[in-house]
Write a protein that holds these residues in place. Structure first.
Motif, PDB file in Angstrom:
ATOM      1  N   LYS A   1       0.866  -1.176   0.000  1.00 54.76           N
ATOM      2  CA  LYS A   1       0.000   0.000   0.000  1.00 54.76           C
ATOM      3  C   LYS A   1       0.908   1.232   0.000  1.00 54.76           C
ATOM      4  O   LYS A   1       2.128   1.117   0.121  1.00 54.76           O
ATOM      5  CB  LYS A   1      -0.899   0.008   1.241  1.00 54.76           C
ATOM      6  N   LYS A   2       0.295   2.404  -0.093  1.00 52.10           N
ATOM      7  CA  LYS A   2       1.104   3.607  -0.165  1.00 52.10           C
ATOM      8  C   LYS A   2       0.522   4.704   0.718  1.00 52.10           C
ATOM      9  O   LYS A   2      -0.697   4.897   0.774  1.00 52.10           O
ATOM     10  CB  LYS A   2       1.211   4.101  -1.605  1.00 52.10           C
ATOM     11  N   GLU A   3       1.414   5.395   1.415  1.00 49.75           N
ATOM     12  CA  GLU A   3       1.043   6.549   2.223  1.00 49.75           C
ATOM     13  C   GLU A   3       2.092   7.627   1.997  1.00 49.75           C
ATOM     14  O   GLU A   3       3.212   7.534   2.493  1.00 49.75           O
ATOM     15  CB  GLU A   3       0.973   6.174   3.705  1.00 49.75           C
ATOM     16  N   GLY A   4       1.739   8.634   1.227  1.00 43.63           N
ATOM     17  CA  GLY A   4       2.714   9.650   0.847  1.00 43.63           C
ATOM     18  C   GLY A   4       3.796   9.038  -0.018  1.00 43.63           C
ATOM     19  O   GLY A   4       3.512   8.410  -1.044  1.00 43.63           O
ATOM     20  N   SER A   5       5.046   9.222   0.397  1.00 43.85           N
ATOM     21  CA  SER A   5       6.180   8.679  -0.355  1.00 43.85           C
ATOM     22  C   SER A   5       6.559   7.274   0.090  1.00 43.85           C
ATOM     23  O   SER A   5       7.459   6.663  -0.474  1.00 43.85           O
ATOM     24  CB  SER A   5       7.399   9.607  -0.190  1.00 43.85           C
ATOM     25  N   ILE A   6       5.864   6.786   1.118  1.00 45.88           N
ATOM     26  CA  ILE A   6       6.207   5.495   1.707  1.00 45.88           C
ATOM     27  C   ILE A   6       5.282   4.400   1.171  1.00 45.88           C
ATOM     28  O   ILE A   6       4.061   4.521   1.200  1.00 45.88           O
ATOM     29  CB  ILE A   6       6.087   5.543   3.247  1.00 45.88           C
ATOM     30  N   GLU A   7       5.888   3.316   0.684  1.00 40.39           N
ATOM     31  CA  GLU A   7       5.137   2.105   0.371  1.00 40.39           C
ATOM     32  C   GLU A   7       5.315   1.139   1.535  1.00 40.39           C
ATOM     33  O   GLU A   7       6.430   0.990   2.061  1.00 40.39           O
ATOM     34  CB  GLU A   7       5.644   1.466  -0.919  1.00 40.39           C
ATOM     35  N   TYR A   8       4.249   0.445   1.905  1.00 43.94           N
ATOM     36  CA  TYR A   8       4.327  -0.391   3.095  1.00 43.94           C
ATOM     37  C   TYR A   8       3.344  -1.556   3.004  1.00 43.94           C
ATOM     38  O   TYR A   8       2.445  -1.574   2.158  1.00 43.94           O
ATOM     39  CB  TYR A   8       4.024   0.431   4.348  1.00 43.94           C
ATOM     40  N   VAL A   9       3.542  -2.513   3.904  1.00 43.85           N
ATOM     41  CA  VAL A   9       2.576  -3.581   4.107  1.00 43.85           C
ATOM     42  C   VAL A   9       2.388  -3.755   5.600  1.00 43.85           C
ATOM     43  O   VAL A   9       3.233  -3.322   6.405  1.00 43.85           O
ATOM     44  CB  VAL A   9       3.032  -4.922   3.483  1.00 43.85           C
ATOM     45  N   THR A  10       1.292  -4.382   5.989  1.00 43.78           N
ATOM     46  CA  THR A  10       1.070  -4.695   7.399  1.00 43.78           C
ATOM     47  C   THR A  10       0.875  -6.193   7.546  1.00 43.78           C
ATOM     48  O   THR A  10       0.281  -6.845   6.683  1.00 43.78           O
ATOM     49  CB  THR A  10      -0.159  -3.957   7.953  1.00 43.78           C
ATOM     50  N   GLU A  11       1.377  -6.718   8.646  1.00 44.53           N
ATOM     51  CA  GLU A  11       1.289  -8.149   8.916  1.00 44.53           C
ATOM     52  C   GLU A  11       1.502  -8.379  10.400  1.00 44.53           C
ATOM     53  O   GLU A  11       2.440  -7.826  11.003  1.00 44.53           O
ATOM     54  CB  GLU A  11       2.354  -8.903   8.106  1.00 44.53           C
ATOM     55  N   ASN A  12       0.635  -9.197  10.990  1.00 36.41           N
ATOM     56  CA  ASN A  12       0.768  -9.548  12.408  1.00 36.41           C
ATOM     57  C   ASN A  12       0.926  -8.319  13.297  1.00 36.41           C
ATOM     58  O   ASN A  12       1.798  -8.274  14.179  1.00 36.41           O
ATOM     59  CB  ASN A  12       1.952 -10.505  12.611  1.00 36.41           C
ATOM     60  N   ASN A  13       0.117  -7.292  13.023  1.00 35.64           N
ATOM     61  CA  ASN A  13       0.116  -6.058  13.818  1.00 35.64           C
ATOM     62  C   ASN A  13       1.446  -5.302  13.756  1.00 35.64           C
ATOM     63  O   ASN A  13       1.801  -4.578  14.688  1.00 35.64           O
ATOM     64  CB  ASN A  13      -0.244  -6.358  15.276  1.00 35.64           C
ATOM     65  N   GLU A  14       2.162  -5.475  12.664  1.00 40.86           N
ATOM     66  CA  GLU A  14       3.396  -4.733  12.429  1.00 40.86           C
ATOM     67  C   GLU A  14       3.374  -4.162  11.017  1.00 40.86           C
ATOM     68  O   GLU A  14       2.663  -4.665  10.140  1.00 40.86           O
ATOM     69  CB  GLU A  14       4.628  -5.624  12.605  1.00 40.86           C
ATOM     70  N   ALA A  15       4.143  -3.107  10.803  1.00 45.85           N
ATOM     71  CA  ALA A  15       4.235  -2.499   9.476  1.00 45.85           C
ATOM     72  C   ALA A  15       5.666  -2.620   8.960  1.00 45.85           C
ATOM     73  O   ALA A  15       6.627  -2.487   9.720  1.00 45.85           O
ATOM     74  CB  ALA A  15       3.829  -1.025   9.538  1.00 45.85           C
ATOM     75  N   TYR A  16       5.787  -2.907   7.662  1.00 45.64           N
ATOM     76  CA  TYR A  16       7.087  -2.991   7.009  1.00 45.64           C
ATOM     77  C   TYR A  16       7.154  -1.913   5.930  1.00 45.64           C
ATOM     78  O   TYR A  16       6.220  -1.764   5.136  1.00 45.64           O
ATOM     79  CB  TYR A  16       7.297  -4.342   6.324  1.00 45.64           C
ATOM     80  N   ILE A  17       8.241  -1.178   5.873  1.00 46.70           N
ATOM     81  CA  ILE A  17       8.441  -0.231   4.785  1.00 46.70           C
ATOM     82  C   ILE A  17       9.064  -0.984   3.616  1.00 46.70           C
ATOM     83  O   ILE A  17      10.127  -1.599   3.756  1.00 46.70           O
ATOM     84  CB  ILE A  17       9.341   0.935   5.221  1.00 46.70           C
ATOM     85  N   VAL A  18       8.397  -0.937   2.471  1.00 45.79           N
ATOM     86  CA  VAL A  18       8.856  -1.714   1.313  1.00 45.79           C
ATOM     87  C   VAL A  18       9.303  -0.828   0.155  1.00 45.79           C
ATOM     88  O   VAL A  18       9.865  -1.328  -0.828  1.00 45.79           O
ATOM     89  CB  VAL A  18       7.763  -2.684   0.825  1.00 45.79           C
ATOM     90  N   GLY A  19       9.066   0.489   0.247  1.00 50.48           N
ATOM     91  CA  GLY A  19       9.486   1.361  -0.835  1.00 50.48           C
ATOM     92  C   GLY A  19       9.435   2.820  -0.430  1.00 50.48           C
ATOM     93  O   GLY A  19       8.702   3.213   0.489  1.00 50.48           O
ATOM     94  N   TYR A  20      10.250   3.633  -1.115  1.00 54.04           N
ATOM     95  CA  TYR A  20      10.301   5.065  -0.850  1.00 54.04           C
ATOM     96  C   TYR A  20      10.666   5.752  -2.155  1.00 54.04           C
ATOM     97  O   TYR A  20      11.692   5.432  -2.768  1.00 54.04           O
ATOM     98  CB  TYR A  20      11.347   5.371   0.235  1.00 54.04           C
ATOM     99  N   ASP A  21       9.826   6.706  -2.603  1.00 57.83           N
ATOM    100  CA  ASP A  21      10.059   7.262  -3.932  1.00 57.83           C
ATOM    101  C   ASP A  21      10.207   8.777  -3.967  1.00 57.83           C
ATOM    102  O   ASP A  21      10.101   9.396  -5.023  1.00 57.83           O
ATOM    103  CB  ASP A  21       8.929   6.847  -4.883  1.00 57.83           C
ATOM    104  N   ALA A  22      10.455   9.427  -2.822  1.00 59.06           N
ATOM    105  CA  ALA A  22      10.628  10.879  -2.803  1.00 59.06           C
ATOM    106  C   ALA A  22      12.087  11.256  -3.046  1.00 59.06           C
ATOM    107  O   ALA A  22      12.990  10.420  -2.983  1.00 59.06           O
ATOM    108  CB  ALA A  22      10.151  11.454  -1.478  1.00 59.06           C
ATOM    109  N   LEU A  23      12.320  12.547  -3.313  1.00 57.71           N
ATOM    110  CA  LEU A  23      13.665  13.051  -3.590  1.00 57.71           C
ATOM    111  C   LEU A  23      14.230  13.825  -2.403  1.00 57.71           C
ATOM    112  O   LEU A  23      15.172  14.593  -2.560  1.00 57.71           O
ATOM    113  CB  LEU A  23      13.628  13.952  -4.836  1.00 57.71           C
ATOM    114  N   GLU A  24      13.677  13.625  -1.233  1.00 60.11           N
ATOM    115  CA  GLU A  24      14.108  14.371  -0.052  1.00 60.11           C
ATOM    116  C   GLU A  24      15.528  13.987   0.355  1.00 60.11           C
ATOM    117  O   GLU A  24      15.915  12.820   0.298  1.00 60.11           O
ATOM    118  CB  GLU A  24      13.143  14.114   1.108  1.00 60.11           C
TER     119      GLU A  24
END
Length: 696
Positions: free
Chosen positions: A332-355
């Motif tokens: 899923k995506k929230e702002g520049s962060i791509e993530y997934v959730t599993e077992n009440n935890e979140a994993y960052i799987v992607g980042y596409d900003a130029l910051e």
């Protein structure tokens, strides 16, 4: 255009034909006989197969015999389209029933089976195979809105629950198969949840034309979705296709309410019109396909067949899939962060900003961010990254090729860092590994060409650092020597027994390494050390791994001892071809060793020049024969040089002994003399002789 209409007609015909259940058994010959209310045929064994009941009874006991022949089977149209019979009772003799025998028997409410029957069972008027393993017929005339399938049932047979009034069906965990038309045309059924079953295949048209179906939950074990499985389910707007599915058949989701679909990368085959087609098999113009780039999902989006004028041109959008603990997860995506959730935890799987200095959240959707997934920051332009103190795991290649990254702050919560996590971070000069870190992967800092120092927080029980070099906690394994250290010579510390994999990979500064007390050199340990000229492979070393000194182009020779018991592929003497097409032997490379050694065998196997009649003297390899001649000559010269002094010493000792004897005789003669002057004269003479002897 005519050809296209023909194509649609053909596909529609396939649906129509396949929608009709097909005979499973052939019981009767061509000739039929009418006897009372029954039309029957005679089986090959002389028994009767009832082909059709023509009476009007509401309750019916299947006769044991007709015309004095035993009744054993019910044919294809035995009760199909019957509108009167409410109850059918099967005797002990019935052993075969065609799957269409009760199709469209709209008044039928119960099928009862004799306790003596060895082929079939009933539970509350529903027909099953013996042992209640396969559900065969759910009577169409039943009025109940819900049905709980017994937890012994493993298979829902062909057309078993067909065109009923059911609004709710509970599927047991024992269920493993749903056959063709197994639950089709149930127009009041709103939900299908088979998540907790072990169904791996849905037969063709398994749930076709369940027009009220809104919710569909499929099992993770599902591999095959048959043709038309959910065709005509007009209220079905979304479906989560499991990540193990391999095949999706023709028209599988045609004429549903879906406007988009996510097709997992596991899918290897998708049939014509499986997605994105309406009830007339016309393309839904705004239908969208989501999937992994290069997967079957993308291919289906533009699938075509010129012979049938079949052309897909669906909008396709690439998505990420990751392998979680529970299986594959969709990003899923929230702002520049791509993530997934599993077992009440979140994993960052992607980042596409130029910051330059991105803010990494500590929680997403209320779940703590515990993992930076593989490749999440791949090629990011960030110069500084500070991870939140909720992160426990940094996966392999998480920050690979972050070529602008100068600083990364790893919190004390991190326990694991995967392979090549920081590979290609070419501007990273220093890094501190936290006290919490327990494990790290291979080649963690590959191509970190500016790296000068690897620090380890005080108190870490797994790793240690000395002069910016990374070791295990006991300092018995050298893990990584930083690229940007400028020393040309390096002596391995005394306690180190093993050089780890990739430990000196591509270090260009070193020209000489003293291995000291090392016993093992791992694979690729010194690979790419192109300026390395000297390496002392001591007698303590027993193991050298594959490619250990590959591409060490300045290393022209090496001496290996008979204590070496294992030497890996291309460990010495090989370099990469200039066109990067493979390996080649280095010109004039030599191995110095003894006969009948692993090193000699390695040299012979690889066509490397091997010198066996030599010895190492002060770092130089000298021929043993020549060395023996030189030693002999030196011994002879020394013998000549020492022989003259020895001869003089012997003569001196003899002369001294003679003087002593003469002196004793004189002393004895003087005992009788009284002339002191004569005594002195004699003594004086003796002293002069001794002096002369010393001069001689």
């Amino acid at each position: 255009m005519k050809l296209k209409r023909k194509s649609v007609s053909l596909i529609a015909t396939v649906i129509a034909v396949t929608a009709l259940p097909v005979n499973m058994y052939v019981y009767a010959e061509d000739e039929t006989i009418t006897s009372g209310d029954y039309v029957y045929s005679v089986n090959e064994d002389g028994t009767v197969c009832i082909e059709q009941y023509c009476g009007t009874k509401t309750e019916l006991d299947i006769p044991e015999t007709i015309d004095e022949k035993n009744v054993t089977s019910l044919g294809e149209k035995a009760f199909s389209d019957n509108k009167s019979v409410n109850v059918v009772r099967l005797g002990a003799g019935i052993s075969e029933i065609n799957e269409m025998a009760f199709l469209n028997s709209v008044a039928l409410k119960e099928i009862k089976v004799s306790d003596d029957n060895k082929s079939f069972d009933d539970v509350d008027g529903v027909l099953y195979s013996e042992g209640v393993k396969q559900l065969l017929v759910y009577p169409q005339g039943r009025q109940e809105p819900s049905f709980v399938i017994p937890d012994t049932v493993e298979t829902i047979g062909i057309s078993a629950i067909y065109d009923t009034l059911l609004e709710e069906i509970t599927f047991p965990s024992s269920l493993s198969a749903i056959e063709r038309h197994g639950v089709s045309y149930n127009t009041r059924l709103k939900e299908v949840d088979i998540l907790n079953t072990s169904v791996d295949e849905l037969g063709d048209f398994a749930f076709a034309y369940c027009t009220s179906l809104e919710t569909l939950v499929l099992p993770d074990e599902l591999l095959y979705i048959g043709s038309g499985s959910f065709a005509g389910c007009g209220r079905l707007t979304e479906v989560d296709i499991p990540y193990n599915v391999l095949t999706i058949g023709q028209n599988a989701f045609a004429a549903t309410g879906m406007k988009s679909v996510v097709i997992p990368s596991s899918v290897e085959e998708i049939g014509y019109c499986a997605f994105g087609y309406d009830e007339n098999l016309e393309v839904i113009s705004d239908f969208k396909i989501y999937g992994v780039s290069g997967s079957m999902a993308q291919l289906y989006a533009t699938d075509k067949d010129a012979d049938y004028e079949y052309y897909n041109n669906f909008d396709f959008e690439a998505i990420k899939e990751i392998e979680g603990v529970t299986g594959k997860l969709r990003a899923k995506k929230e702002g520049s962060i791509e993530y997934v959730t599993e077992n009440n935890e979140a994993y960052i799987v992607g980042y596409d900003a130029l910051e330059v200095n991105p803010v990494i959240p500590s929680e997403i959707e209320g779940f703590p961010v515990t993992r930076i997934y593989m490749g999440a920051f791949f090629t990011s332009t960030a110069e500084k990254i500070e991870l939140p103190n909720t992160v426990k795991t940094i996966d392999r290649m998480a920050f690979t090729d972050c070529s602008y990254l100068k600083e990364i702050v790893i919190p004390e919560s991190v326990e694991e860092i995967g392979d090549e996590a920081f590979a290609g971070c070419s501007k990273l000069e220093t890094i501190t590994l936290p006290v919490s870190l327990k494990t790290i992967g291979k080649n963690l800092f590959d191509s970190c060409t500016s790296l000068k120092e690897i620090k380890v927080a005080e108190g870490n029980t797994a790793f240690a650092s000395e002069n910016g070099i990374l070791f295990d906690a006991a300092k018995e394994v050298l893990i990584r020597y930083p690229y940007a250290l400028t020393e040309k010579e390096y002596k391995i510390p005394d306690g180190v027994k093993k050089i780890g994999e990739y430990a000196f990979l591509d270090v260009k500064s070193l020209t000489s390494v003293e291995l000291n007390k090392v016993t093992e050199i791992s694979m690729l340990a010194f690979c790419g050390c192109s300026n390395l000229k000297e390496i002392n492979i001591t007698k303590e070393i027993t193991t050298i791994g594959e490619y250990a000194f590959y591409d060490c182009n300045s290393l022209k020779s090496v001496r290996l001892h008979d204590t070496l018991t294992s030497i890996g592929k291309d460990a010495f003497g090989y370099t990469e071809k200039s066109d990067h097409s493979g390996s080649m032997l280095m010109k004039d490379f030599k191995i110095f060793t003894d006969k009948d050694t692993k090193a000699k065998a390695y040299a012979d196997e690889n066509g490397i020049e091997c010198v066996t009649n030599s010895i190492e003297i002060m770092g130089k390899n000298v021929n043993k024969g020549f060395f023996a001649v030189v030693i002999g000559a030196i011994v002879a010269v020394i013998a000549v040089m020492v022989s003259k002094p020895v001869s003089k010493s012997i003569k001196k000792k003899k002369a001294k002994k003679a003087r002593e004897e003469n002196k004793n005789r004189v002393a004895e003669s003087l005992n009788d003399a009284s002339d002191s002057e004569g005594y002195e004269s004699v003594l004086g003479g003796e002293e002069d002789d001794d002096s002369d002897e010393e001069e001689n």
